[in-house]
Design a protein around this motif. Structure first.
Motif, PDB file in Angstrom:
ATOM      1  N   ARG A   1     -20.852 -22.149  -3.379  1.00 55.57           N
ATOM      2  CA  ARG A   1     -22.017 -22.960  -3.027  1.00 55.57           C
ATOM      3  C   ARG A   1     -21.968 -24.340  -3.686  1.00 55.57           C
ATOM      4  O   ARG A   1     -22.423 -25.338  -3.104  1.00 55.57           O
ATOM      5  N   LEU A   2     -21.416 -24.406  -4.881  1.00 52.45           N
ATOM      6  CA  LEU A   2     -21.374 -25.659  -5.626  1.00 52.45           C
ATOM      7  C   LEU A   2     -20.150 -26.511  -5.300  1.00 52.45           C
ATOM      8  O   LEU A   2     -19.992 -27.602  -5.848  1.00 52.45           O
ATOM      9  N   GLY A   3     -19.272 -25.997  -4.446  1.00 52.96           N
ATOM     10  CA  GLY A   3     -18.087 -26.760  -4.070  1.00 52.96           C
ATOM     11  C   GLY A   3     -17.079 -26.913  -5.187  1.00 52.96           C
ATOM     12  O   GLY A   3     -16.322 -27.898  -5.239  1.00 52.96           O
ATOM     13  N   LEU A   4     -17.027 -25.930  -6.077  1.00 52.80           N
ATOM     14  CA  LEU A   4     -16.117 -25.958  -7.222  1.00 52.80           C
ATOM     15  C   LEU A   4     -14.897 -25.085  -6.934  1.00 52.80           C
ATOM     16  O   LEU A   4     -14.877 -24.329  -5.959  1.00 52.80           O
ATOM     17  N   PRO A   5     -13.844 -25.185  -7.759  1.00 51.90           N
ATOM     18  CA  PRO A   5     -12.713 -24.273  -7.579  1.00 51.90           C
ATOM     19  C   PRO A   5     -13.210 -22.826  -7.497  1.00 51.90           C
ATOM     20  O   PRO A   5     -13.968 -22.381  -8.374  1.00 51.90           O
ATOM     21  N   THR A   6     -12.817 -22.113  -6.458  1.00 49.14           N
ATOM     22  CA  THR A   6     -13.420 -20.805  -6.192  1.00 49.14           C
ATOM     23  C   THR A   6     -12.425 -19.854  -5.552  1.00 49.14           C
ATOM     24  O   THR A   6     -11.537 -20.275  -4.817  1.00 49.14           O
ATOM     25  N   ASN A   7     -12.602 -18.579  -5.868  1.00 52.61           N
ATOM     26  CA  ASN A   7     -11.873 -17.537  -5.141  1.00 52.61           C
ATOM     27  C   ASN A   7     -12.569 -17.211  -3.820  1.00 52.61           C
ATOM     28  O   ASN A   7     -12.027 -16.473  -2.998  1.00 52.61           O
ATOM     29  N   GLY A   8     -13.785 -17.741  -3.625  1.00 51.15           N
ATOM     30  CA  GLY A   8     -14.498 -17.588  -2.369  1.00 51.15           C
ATOM     31  C   GLY A   8     -15.122 -16.213  -2.218  1.00 51.15           C
ATOM     32  O   GLY A   8     -14.812 -15.269  -2.934  1.00 51.15           O
ATOM     33  N   THR A   9     -16.003 -16.116  -1.246  1.00 50.49           N
ATOM     34  CA  THR A   9     -16.742 -14.873  -1.026  1.00 50.49           C
ATOM     35  C   THR A   9     -16.104 -13.949   0.006  1.00 50.49           C
ATOM     36  O   THR A   9     -16.494 -12.784   0.106  1.00 50.49           O
ATOM     37  N   ALA A  10     -15.125 -14.446   0.762  1.00 49.97           N
ATOM     38  CA  ALA A  10     -14.574 -13.637   1.858  1.00 49.97           C
ATOM     39  C   ALA A  10     -13.998 -12.320   1.364  1.00 49.97           C
ATOM     40  O   ALA A  10     -14.091 -11.297   2.054  1.00 49.97           O
ATOM     41  N   LEU A  11     -13.402 -12.318   0.173  1.00 45.04           N
ATOM     42  CA  LEU A  11     -12.773 -11.109  -0.361  1.00 45.04           C
ATOM     43  C   LEU A  11     -13.456 -10.616  -1.636  1.00 45.04           C
ATOM     44  O   LEU A  11     -12.880  -9.817  -2.379  1.00 45.04           O
ATOM     45  N   SER A  12     -14.685 -11.067  -1.871  1.00 40.94           N
ATOM     46  CA  SER A  12     -15.386 -10.629  -3.081  1.00 40.94           C
ATOM     47  C   SER A  12     -15.473  -9.113  -3.179  1.00 40.94           C
ATOM     48  O   SER A  12     -15.268  -8.528  -4.251  1.00 40.94           O
ATOM     49  N   ALA A  13     -15.802  -8.462  -2.065  1.00 41.80           N
ATOM     50  CA  ALA A  13     -15.947  -7.004  -2.092  1.00 41.80           C
ATOM     51  C   ALA A  13     -14.650  -6.324  -2.504  1.00 41.80           C
ATOM     52  O   ALA A  13     -14.659  -5.319  -3.227  1.00 41.80           O
ATOM     53  N   ALA A  14     -13.522  -6.872  -2.082  1.00 39.39           N
ATOM     54  CA  ALA A  14     -12.220  -6.274  -2.409  1.00 39.39           C
ATOM     55  C   ALA A  14     -11.854  -6.470  -3.873  1.00 39.39           C
ATOM     56  O   ALA A  14     -10.950  -5.797  -4.372  1.00 39.39           O
ATOM     57  N   ARG A  15     -12.531  -7.375  -4.554  1.00 35.78           N
ATOM     58  CA  ARG A  15     -12.249  -7.569  -5.977  1.00 35.78           C
ATOM     59  C   ARG A  15     -13.072  -6.635  -6.856  1.00 35.78           C
ATOM     60  O   ARG A  15     -12.832  -6.565  -8.063  1.00 35.78           O
ATOM     61  N   ARG A  16     -14.041  -5.936  -6.260  1.00 37.19           N
ATOM     62  CA  ARG A  16     -14.863  -5.005  -7.025  1.00 37.19           C
ATOM     63  C   ARG A  16     -14.731  -3.580  -6.517  1.00 37.19           C
ATOM     64  O   ARG A  16     -14.661  -2.637  -7.304  1.00 37.19           O
ATOM     65  N   ASP A  17     -14.690  -3.373  -5.218  1.00 38.52           N
ATOM     66  CA  ASP A  17     -14.591  -2.038  -4.617  1.00 38.52           C
ATOM     67  C   ASP A  17     -13.116  -1.669  -4.519  1.00 38.52           C
ATOM     68  O   ASP A  17     -12.331  -2.322  -3.836  1.00 38.52           O
TER      69      ASP A  17
ATOM     70  N   PHE B   1     -11.529   0.783  -3.130  1.00 37.98           N
ATOM     71  CA  PHE B   1     -11.032   1.140  -1.801  1.00 37.98           C
ATOM     72  C   PHE B   1     -10.713  -0.133  -1.021  1.00 37.98           C
ATOM     73  O   PHE B   1      -9.628  -0.271  -0.445  1.00 37.98           O
ATOM     74  N   GLU B   2     -11.651  -1.060  -0.981  1.00 37.36           N
ATOM     75  CA  GLU B   2     -11.421  -2.320  -0.273  1.00 37.36           C
ATOM     76  C   GLU B   2     -10.253  -3.086  -0.887  1.00 37.36           C
ATOM     77  O   GLU B   2      -9.498  -3.765  -0.177  1.00 37.36           O
ATOM     78  N   MET B   3     -10.083  -2.979  -2.189  1.00 34.65           N
ATOM     79  CA  MET B   3      -8.980  -3.647  -2.877  1.00 34.65           C
ATOM     80  C   MET B   3      -7.637  -3.182  -2.342  1.00 34.65           C
ATOM     81  O   MET B   3      -6.766  -3.984  -1.967  1.00 34.65           O
ATOM     82  N   ILE B   4      -7.451  -1.878  -2.283  1.00 32.99           N
ATOM     83  CA  ILE B   4      -6.161  -1.344  -1.826  1.00 32.99           C
ATOM     84  C   ILE B   4      -5.961  -1.616  -0.345  1.00 32.99           C
ATOM     85  O   ILE B   4      -4.833  -1.895   0.103  1.00 32.99           O
ATOM     86  N   GLU B   5      -7.037  -1.576   0.438  1.00 34.09           N
ATOM     87  CA  GLU B   5      -6.905  -1.884   1.860  1.00 34.09           C
ATOM     88  C   GLU B   5      -6.518  -3.345   2.080  1.00 34.09           C
ATOM     89  O   GLU B   5      -5.774  -3.669   3.014  1.00 34.09           O
ATOM     90  N   ALA B   6      -6.995  -4.244   1.237  1.00 36.86           N
ATOM     91  CA  ALA B   6      -6.586  -5.653   1.341  1.00 36.86           C
ATOM     92  C   ALA B   6      -5.089  -5.789   1.083  1.00 36.86           C
ATOM     93  O   ALA B   6      -4.394  -6.565   1.757  1.00 36.86           O
ATOM     94  N   LEU B   7      -4.570  -5.026   0.119  1.00 36.72           N
ATOM     95  CA  LEU B   7      -3.122  -5.039  -0.121  1.00 36.72           C
ATOM     96  C   LEU B   7      -2.373  -4.487   1.080  1.00 36.72           C
ATOM     97  O   LEU B   7      -1.346  -5.047   1.495  1.00 36.72           O
ATOM     98  N   ARG B   8      -2.887  -3.405   1.658  1.00 38.44           N
ATOM     99  CA  ARG B   8      -2.212  -2.784   2.797  1.00 38.44           C
ATOM    100  C   ARG B   8      -2.115  -3.776   3.961  1.00 38.44           C
ATOM    101  O   ARG B   8      -1.081  -3.907   4.602  1.00 38.44           O
ATOM    102  N   ARG B   9      -3.219  -4.485   4.218  1.00 41.26           N
ATOM    103  CA  ARG B   9      -3.210  -5.467   5.311  1.00 41.26           C
ATOM    104  C   ARG B   9      -2.209  -6.587   5.056  1.00 41.26           C
ATOM    105  O   ARG B   9      -1.651  -7.150   6.003  1.00 41.26           O
ATOM    106  N   ALA B  10      -1.984  -6.900   3.792  1.00 43.23           N
ATOM    107  CA  ALA B  10      -1.061  -7.982   3.447  1.00 43.23           C
ATOM    108  C   ALA B  10       0.386  -7.499   3.321  1.00 43.23           C
ATOM    109  O   ALA B  10       1.278  -8.299   3.014  1.00 43.23           O
ATOM    110  N   GLY B  11       0.610  -6.204   3.531  1.00 48.58           N
ATOM    111  CA  GLY B  11       1.967  -5.672   3.418  1.00 48.58           C
ATOM    112  C   GLY B  11       2.441  -5.473   2.003  1.00 48.58           C
ATOM    113  O   GLY B  11       3.651  -5.411   1.749  1.00 48.58           O
TER     114      GLY B  11
END
Length: 423
Positions: A100-116, A118-128
């Motif tokens: 929101r502040l326009g600062l260096p950010t990891n962004g919100t698109a993958l926030s859930a995968a950084r905490r959940d 299950f979502e974390m491992i699925e993000a790896l799977r999608r990326a090969g």
């Protein structure tokens, strides 16, 4: 904003830290050494119980976030240079505020995968990226059904978003899966969040490593790699000793490359990262990663043994990215000394009536001991160790040789149960 104890210094820039519990307390002095004030944001209405609270006296000011948009607007008035998470619960809010502040950010698109997880491992799977098989189950019956269909034991049952080996069990049959899943679903995480689902994953056989990094604009510095020596207590594999790996060992390059790919898959381009990886027959495979500082971080210990520490390097990456990129990007730590971090287990059960400070001093005076962190006080309940949280002490070890450090490690193990006198 609620005023903290620190008086603002004129003309100093400001950084924002979200939920700087536990080792996040090392971040304010790191920013201060670089001439930057810090503001603290709490993501929850009440402080998170069971975690070492932030020292708000180290902050210019502090506030509790109710609405992220309103919080971002209030922070904007301070013209901050960075927003970062101090600990795991603050990761999603730090992502949102920095975006929101326009600062260096990891962004919100993958926030859930950084905490959940299950979502974390699925993000790896999608990326090969190599990863475990898994299922997210709403109840114990679904967890058992997946394990039985898979037909290969053991499997690992754990919460979706906890830490410190909380609720993690290695299950050899359907009955153990059922019991472990029911235990998770009937509990809360170490952060006080209810477990509404349970994660079941394939068991990764091999040697476990911890990989700590700091990221800046997608470039990374490897702060340290530690080989984990664990003890199996029933169905729980709990930490015993983490040993600093020499940076020239063959496995190090493989781990750095693999973790870099995992961080890319999770969009972690800015700030610290703490990854746990098993090197299996197929190669390194992620257990989990947090976009936060390592849990066993002690800056003085790490400076002495590795030539730098993750808190100072995180502050540098946020405060002076050009300096970080010039001096640290793509590089790795040195090993100045043999080093280890011991999480002492216990079979004691009762109430701590007295701490024997003579024994504590005897441990502290061993030549290979850098420091001792007692996790219990007089009057606290002491229970048999089942995970990292129920270990009784953290002992930082270092010496000129592996043999010297191992000798003092053995002496600490002999003395550990004399520290707490239990009634």
């Amino acid at each position: 904003m609620a005023a903290a104890n620190r008086t603002p210094t004129p003309n100093r820039p400001t950084a924002v830290l979200v939920d700087a519990y536990s080792t996040g307390n090392f971040l304010p002095p790191a920013f201060d050494r670089l001439g930057v004030d810090v503001v603290h944001v709490q993501s929850t209405p009440e402080p998170i119980a069971g975690m070492l609270a932030p020292d708000l006296g180290a902050y210019r000011s502090s506030l509790v976030c109710g609405d992220p948009a309103a919080t971002a607007a209030r922070l904007a008035a301070l013209d901050p240079i960075a927003v970062g998470a101090g600990q795991e619960p603050g990761v999603p809010l730090a992502d949102e505020l920095s975006e929101r502040l326009g600062l260096p950010t990891n962004g919100t698109a993958l926030s859930a995968a950084r905490r959940d997880k299950f979502e974390m491992i699925e993000a790896l799977r999608r990326a090969g990226v190599r990863c475990a098989d898994q299922v997210r189950a709403a109840d114990a019956a679904d967890a058992v059904a997946w394990a039985e269909r898979r037909g290969a034991y053991p499997v690992v049952v754990k919460p979706l978003a906890s830490s410190g080996t909380d609720g993690v069990e290695i299950c050899a049959d359907a009955g153990q899966v059922r019991d472990a899943a029911e235990a998770v679903l009937g509990s809360r995480t170490v952060y006080g969040e209810p477990n509404t689902a349970v994660l079941v994953q394939s068991y990764l056989a091999g040697t476990e490593y911890v990989v700590d990094m700091v990221c800046c604009r997608g470039a990374r510095y490897t702060c340290g790699i530690w080989r984990s020596q664990k003890r199996l207590l029933g169905t729980r594999n709990t930490y015993d000793l983490e040993l600093l790996v020499a940076p020239e060992e063959d496995v190090v390059a493989d781990l750095i490359a693999y973790v870099g790919g995992a961080l890319d898959a999770l969009g972690i381009d800015h700030g610290p990262a703490h990854a746990e990886v098993i090197v299996t027959e197929r190669g390194p495979t992620l257990i989990e990663v947090g976009a936060r500082l390592a849990g066993h971080l002690d800056p003085g210990f790490h400076d002495e043994c590795l030539g730098g520490n993750q808190a100072d390097l995180t502050a540098l990456a946020y405060t002076s990215p050009e300096t970080f990129l010039r001096e640290r990007a793509g590089r790795r730590y040195t090993r100045r000394l043999a080093a280890g971090v011991y999480a002492s287990p216990t079979e004691q059960d009762g109430v701590v009536e007295r701490i024997d400070w003579t024994v504590v001093k005897e441990i502290e005076n061993l030549p290979g001991v850098y420091g001792v962190l007692l996790k219990l006080r007089e009057g606290d309940r002491i229970r048999p160790t089942v995970d990292l949280r129920t270990s009784t002490m953290r002992v930082y070890l270092r010496a000129g040789t592996e043999e010297a450090m191992a000798r003092d490690y053995r002496l600490v193990r002999e003395l550990k149960d004399q520290v707490f006198q239990v009634g």
